[in-house]
Design an enzyme around this catalytic site. Sequence first.
Site, PDB file in Angstrom:
ATOM      1  N   ARG D  39       0.799  -1.209   0.000  1.00 30.67           N
ATOM      2  CA  ARG D  39       0.000   0.000   0.000  1.00 30.67           C
ATOM      3  C   ARG D  39       0.847   1.283   0.000  1.00 30.67           C
ATOM      4  O   ARG D  39       0.497   2.293  -0.581  1.00 30.67           O
ATOM      5  CB  ARG D  39      -0.922  -0.016   1.229  1.00 30.67           C
ATOM      6  N   CYS D 152       9.896  -4.076  25.619  1.00 29.13           N
ATOM      7  CA  CYS D 152      10.276  -2.844  26.321  1.00 29.13           C
ATOM      8  C   CYS D 152      10.300  -2.972  27.850  1.00 29.13           C
ATOM      9  O   CYS D 152      11.199  -2.454  28.511  1.00 29.13           O
ATOM     10  CB  CYS D 152       9.350  -1.703  25.911  1.00 29.13           C
ATOM     11  N   SER D 181       2.365   4.278  24.871  1.00 35.32           N
ATOM     12  CA  SER D 181       3.128   4.267  23.615  1.00 35.32           C
ATOM     13  C   SER D 181       3.663   2.871  23.319  1.00 35.32           C
ATOM     14  O   SER D 181       3.986   2.568  22.174  1.00 35.32           O
ATOM     15  CB  SER D 181       4.269   5.287  23.656  1.00 35.32           C
ATOM     16  N   GLU D 204       2.217 -10.220  27.688  1.00 31.65           N
ATOM     17  CA  GLU D 204       3.333  -9.451  28.242  1.00 31.65           C
ATOM     18  C   GLU D 204       3.961 -10.159  29.441  1.00 31.65           C
ATOM     19  O   GLU D 204       5.184 -10.155  29.603  1.00 31.65           O
ATOM     20  CB  GLU D 204       2.823  -8.068  28.672  1.00 31.65           C
ATOM     21  N   HIS D 244       8.070   3.127  31.110  1.00 32.95           N
ATOM     22  CA  HIS D 244       7.553   2.003  31.883  1.00 32.95           C
ATOM     23  C   HIS D 244       8.181   2.031  33.275  1.00 32.95           C
ATOM     24  O   HIS D 244       9.384   2.224  33.421  1.00 32.95           O
ATOM     25  CB  HIS D 244       7.918   0.685  31.215  1.00 32.95           C
ATOM     26  N   ASN D 329      10.288   3.471  27.137  1.00 32.92           N
ATOM     27  CA  ASN D 329       9.935   2.238  26.442  1.00 32.92           C
ATOM     28  C   ASN D 329      10.141   2.270  24.932  1.00 32.92           C
ATOM     29  O   ASN D 329      10.455   1.250  24.345  1.00 32.92           O
ATOM     30  CB  ASN D 329       8.484   1.853  26.751  1.00 32.92           C
TER      31      ASN D 329
END
Lengths: 352, 352, 352, 352
Positions: D39, D152, D181, D204, D244, D329
Amino acid sequence: MKTIEVGILGGTGMVGQHFIRFLQGHPWFKLTWLGASDRSAGKKLKDATSWRLDGEMPADAAEIVVSDSLPSSKTGSAPKLVFSAMDASVATEIERAFAQAGHVVVSNSRNHRMDEDVPLMVTEINADHLRILKRQQTERGWKGLIVTNPNCSTITLTMALAPMVKFGIQRLIVATMQAVSGAGYPGVASMDILGNVVPYIGSEEEKMQQETQKILGLFKDDAIVPLAAKVSAHCNRVAVVDGHLVTASVEFAEKPAVKDLQFAVENFRSVPQERGLPSAPVRPLIYMPQQDRPQPRRDVTRENGMAVFVGRLRECPVLDVKFLACGHNTIRGAAGAAVLNAELMMTEGLLD
Amino acid sequence: MKTIEVGILGGTGMVGQHFIRFLQGHPWFKLTWLGASDRSAGKKLKDATSWRLDGEMPADAAEIVVSDSLPSSKTGSAPKLVFSAMDASVATEIERAFAQAGHVVVSNSRNHRMDEDVPLMVTEINADHLRILKRQQTERGWKGLIVTNPNCSTITLTMALAPMVKFGIQRLIVATMQAVSGAGYPGVASMDILGNVVPYIGSEEEKMQQETQKILGLFKDDAIVPLAAKVSAHCNRVAVVDGHLVTASVEFAEKPAVKDLQFAVENFRSVPQERGLPSAPVRPLIYMPQQDRPQPRRDVTRENGMAVFVGRLRECPVLDVKFLACGHNTIRGAAGAAVLNAELMMTEGLLD
Amino acid sequence: MKTIEVGILGGTGMVGQHFIRFLQGHPWFKLTWLGASDRSAGKKLKDATSWRLDGEMPADAAEIVVSDSLPSSKTGSAPKLVFSAMDASVATEIERAFAQAGHVVVSNSRNHRMDEDVPLMVTEINADHLRILKRQQTERGWKGLIVTNPNCSTITLTMALAPMVKFGIQRLIVATMQAVSGAGYPGVASMDILGNVVPYIGSEEEKMQQETQKILGLFKDDAIVPLAAKVSAHCNRVAVVDGHLVTASVEFAEKPAVKDLQFAVENFRSVPQERGLPSAPVRPLIYMPQQDRPQPRRDVTRENGMAVFVGRLRECPVLDVKFLACGHNTIRGAAGAAVLNAELMMTEGLLD
Amino acid sequence: MKTIEVGILGGTGMVGQHFIRFLQGHPWFKLTWLGASDRSAGKKLKDATSWRLDGEMPADAAEIVVSDSLPSSKTGSAPKLVFSAMDASVATEIERAFAQAGHVVVSNSRNHRMDEDVPLMVTEINADHLRILKRQQTERGWKGLIVTNPNCSTITLTMALAPMVKFGIQRLIVATMQAVSGAGYPGVASMDILGNVVPYIGSEEEKMQQETQKILGLFKDDAIVPLAAKVSAHCNRVAVVDGHLVTASVEFAEKPAVKDLQFAVENFRSVPQERGLPSAPVRPLIYMPQQDRPQPRRDVTRENGMAVFVGRLRECPVLDVKFLACGHNTIRGAAGAAVLNAELMMTEGLLD
C-alpha cells in the site's frame, strides 16, 4: 557580548526553577544570586527547596546560597540584573526596592504590568515600549527600573496576533485551554483536573483582555496607547502539563484574505531575530498546515519552547477569521519571555 | 401508558450499548430486538460483542439474539419503534428501508439530520417540528418515518440557548471541549489525547453551525425555517471521559440584562416536563452559581445525565453575553435524547 | 431498627464530605452534628467549606451549624455515635476525649488502629474483634469506646484475602495503583500525577504490611493475635480519581487449586450479609472472569461502591497464586467501611 | 568508524517512526531505505503515512521513497543493515527472507526472540550472546543473520538486574505500570485508559518471564543457557505517554546488603560505555536517592532516553530486596536498544 552576573528573586519557587533551568548555559547571563524568603535565606538552594521540574536540580544552581530578598544583605549584594519570579502577593514592594536601589528588575509577576510607566514587553512585538523607561526613572526617581512580561496565555495570543495588527484588529473573542503548570506548584489539585475541565481561572480573563490591548499598543507622545480593539476571553484549565492552546475569532477593519494572514504569520520576523538574541527562536511563529495542529503536548517543546505555533487559519462565520495559537506557557510564556526581554535590553545598553 | 417493544439498529456498537443501558427498566419501552451487521447476526449479544461501558453487560440484553439489519428476516421482524445507533457510513439506506417498511426510526445518526422533511429534534425545544412528518410520509411514500436528534455538542449548546431565543439571538461564537466518548470505541487513540488537546473534530464545526440553526428554527408554512442567526464553532477534543463543555458568546437583537437571561434559564420548562415523560429531567437546565462550574466530571451524571448545566452568565466585551454549558454527551447528547424524542412521539400517538 | 442521631468529627474536610454523602438517606443513622476546628465552628456547613465531591452539597447537611470538636459545647452535645473523619494530626486527643465522655467513636483515622485494645475492623472479616472492646473500656476507664477501620488500600486487599485465609496464607507480595482521592483535597498536585506515576505514598507500605496482619488475626485469650503471614507492599499513586487496584502474589501453607480459591471468592458471604446490614453489599466480593478486569474507573462504583472486585486468579511462578483486587477507596475503603462497622455495632447493642 | 547506509523494515508504522527519529544525525548509520507494505510502496514517506510522534516528520526521511518489503525490488536493493520495526503478524517470513539474502536484521519484533540460535540482546548485558550467530548462520544456511532485542518492559527490568546477577538471583516478582506508547498507534483506546488502569497486556507477562531468563543467561558450550531464576510478572497499562515503571522484589542465593546492591547499580558500566558506542548512555543505570523517584514523566527522557533509572532499593519483608526501575519504552526499550545493538555489531565487524 560580555557575560554578566544575574539573580532571581523568588528563586526557590516553581517559576524561579523555570528561570534556573532556562538560564543553564546562557551565553550572556551567569546565575550567581537567588533571593527568597527568610525561611530559605542562608541555605543552599538544594537544602532550601525540592526540584519540581523534570530531571534533577542543576548541580551549579544547587550550591548557590539563597539570600534575603534585599538588594544587599549580609550574604552580599544582588547583581544589577535580577529576574523576578516572585509570587504576586509579595512582589510589589520588593521589586520597587530593587529598582530604587539601581537594579534592573525584569519581572514575570503581574503586579506592575498595567502601570502606565512600566513596559509590558513581548520582545518581538513592542521593543519600542522600552522608551517609556526614561519617564519611569524620572518620575519615580529610580536609579534602576522595572520591565514586565505578560501573563502566559496573553503572550501566546499576542504573538499570533502580532503580524495581524497591520490589518486593523477591531474585535477578538478567544477561548483558552491552559496547562496546569501555569498555576505553579502545588497549583491545581489533581482531584480538580483529572478527566475534567475547570472553566475558570481567577482574573485570567481580565488580564488577557487588558494586557492584549497594552502590548499591541503604540508608543506615542511619551506614552503607551493601548490598541482600541475589544477583547473577550473565556479561560479554561485542562489536563495538560505544559502548553496553552487558544482559539480565536477576529474582526478586522477590513476583512483580509486568509492566505494573506497566513503569509504574514509565516514570514513574521522581528527585532530578536534581526539582532540574533541568544534565546530568540529562528521563526517566532510557526504555521502548521495540518488540520488538527498545533497540539500542546506534541508541539510546544519544539524550538526550545520559544516559538508560538499557529494553525487552522480559516474564515469565521461571525467575525472575519478564526485560528489556533499554542505556546509553551512556562518557557515562551514566562521564564523565556523575561530572559529574551533582558537580552534585548542588553543590546540596548540598558544593563550597562 | 402501555409498554411497547423496541429495537436498536447498530445494537452491538458503542452507541448501541448506550441505548441498551439507557433503556434498562424503561416503563414504556421494552428492548427485544437488536440489529447489526452480518458478522453478528444469529449470535447472542454477549457472544457478538464486548461490553465497553462501565460495569457489565445487562443480563437480559445479553441473551437477545442479534438480527440482520432488515425489517424482517429469518430471526423475525423488528418492532415498530427502532432506535438507530448505526455508524453514519451505513445508516442512510438501512434507515430508509425501515421507514419504508412502516417502522418509526428514531435516529442518532447524522445522515438524515439536515433533510428538509426530517425533524431534528431536541424534545424541549422543537416538539412542533414533528409536524413536518406528514410531509415526509406523503412525499416519500413511506408508511413509517424518520426522526433524528442532533450531534452531542449541538444538543448541549441548543438546550442552553432555548430560553434565550425569545431575546432574539443574532450571532454566536462557541468553543467546545468535548469528551472522548463522543468518538465511540475505539475512537480517540490514547496517544492523541493523554495530556493533550486535539483542536479538531471532523465536520463537527459545520454540524454545530448548521444544526443549531435548524433546531432553533420555526415551523411555518409546512416547513422548518432555520433561525437566521450566525454561528461560529471552534471544536476541541479534551481528556475527559464523558461530558461536553461549551463556552459561548452571544449577541442579541437587543442586549438583555444578564439577570433576565439567568431567570429564563432557571425557569425553563417545556413539553417533556409538562407531560411528565419518563426520561425528562425535572429541570432541563440547571444554573450553577459557583464561579468555576459546571465541570464535566463533576456535573454531567447528575439528574440521570439528562439535564444541561449552565454557568458563568456574564457580560461579553465583544458580543453581548457569555456563558458556559455542559451536558452528558452519550446520554443527553445521544441515547437519552433519542429516547426522550420517542417518548414525546408516544404521547403524540405516532407509535400507535 | 430505630433511627439514631449521628455526628461527624472532621465534618468539613474531604473525608467528612464522603461521610455526609454516604449517610444521605441512611435508614438507621440521621446526621445532625458536625464537629470541626474553631475556624468553622458556629457557621453553617455551607458557609464553612466548599463541596469537593461531585454534584452539590446535600441541602439538609448544608444547614447544619458546625460545632467545636468537643463532646459538648455551647452549640449543644454531640450524639452518642460519632464518625471520625479527622486528619491524623489532630485525631488522637480528640477521639480519646469523646470516648472518655461516653461516645462511640467509629474512626477512619489511622491514629488508634494499631493500639492493642482497639479493633481494626473490616466488617465482613473480623466482627469478633469487637470483643476486645470490653478490655478497652476496662483498662482505659472509658464510658465510650473507639473502633477503627483500616487504610483504604488495606481494606481492598484484605477483603479479597478473607476467603483465602482458611488455606493458610504464608507470604504475600502486593503492588498497588492507588487513586488520587485517597490523598484528600487538595492532596496530590496535578503537576505530580498527570501522565505520571508516583511510586511512593508516605507510610502506606508499612500500614498495609501491619494492618493486614492485625485484620486477618484471631481473637484469642482476650487479645487480637496478628496473622503470622509476611507481607511486602509496593505502593504507587496513579492518575485515577477513585478506586485502588492491587496486584497480589500469595503463598499458602499448602498450594490450593486456583478453582478452589475462585469458588471461595465467589461464594464469600459474612456477617453483614447475614444480618442484612443496610450498607452491606449483597455480594461483598465479585469475581470478574474477563481477562482485563477489574478496572478502577469501570468497576468500583458498582454495588454502591461497597463491593470489592477480584480478577485474574492464576498460578504464580514464584509464590503459589496471583490475582487482582479493586475497590472504591473513599466508599468501601473509608466512609462506607466505617458506617458498615457502626451498623454491625448497632446490631450488637453497642450503640444503646 | 565509517558511515554505512541503513534501512528500516516497517518504516511507516509507529515503531518505524521511532527508529527514524532516533537515527536522525547518527554518526555511523545513514537512513536511506524504508520498507513497508504494498500500500505504501512507491510513495514518498510523507505521502505514505502521518507523523505520529511529537513535532513534525524529519525533512530528509520525508523524501525517501518507500520500497516493498523485499531485499531487492524495482525501487532498488535494501542496505546490508536493516532494522525491523514490523508488526509481529508479518515479521517472521520477511525477516528470514532478508537474513537469507545476506542482510543483517536487527529486529525489535518478538517473533524470533526465543529461537535458540537468535541472540536476545541488551547491549550492556549479554554482548557475548552474539557468539550464537555462527551457529545461526551455519544451521540455517544464511548469509545474513537476525539479532533481536527484548520487549520494552523486559529491557527496563533486566538493565536494573544486570549488576545484581552476580549476587545470585533466585526469584523475582515484578509489577509493571506501562505507558500507552508501548502499544503503538492507535493502540490503547482513550476510553480504556483515561482515569483508569488496565491490568492486562496480552502475552506481556509470559514475555517478561521468559525473556528475562534468556537475557541474563550464560553463553556456554555454543548455547545460551537461561538463568535458572523464577520470574513472576503482573503487567498493567497506565495513563502515561512514555516510560515504563517496574516494581520488583528479588530473592538472592545469599541476601546481599542493600548498600552493596546500590553500589553495584551506581557503578555499573559495560561494553557500550567502554567502547564509547554513539548511542550508549554515559551511565546506563542512574540511581535516584529521592524517596519518590524515578517517575516516568519526569525521568525517562533524560540521557537521551537511553538510561534506566533505579530507586527505592530497600529490604523486602518477603523476598530479600525490593526496588523500582524506570525506562523509556520506545527509546531504551525499542528503537534505541536496537540501534545500540547494531553499534556493538559494527565494532565486532559483523556489518562488514
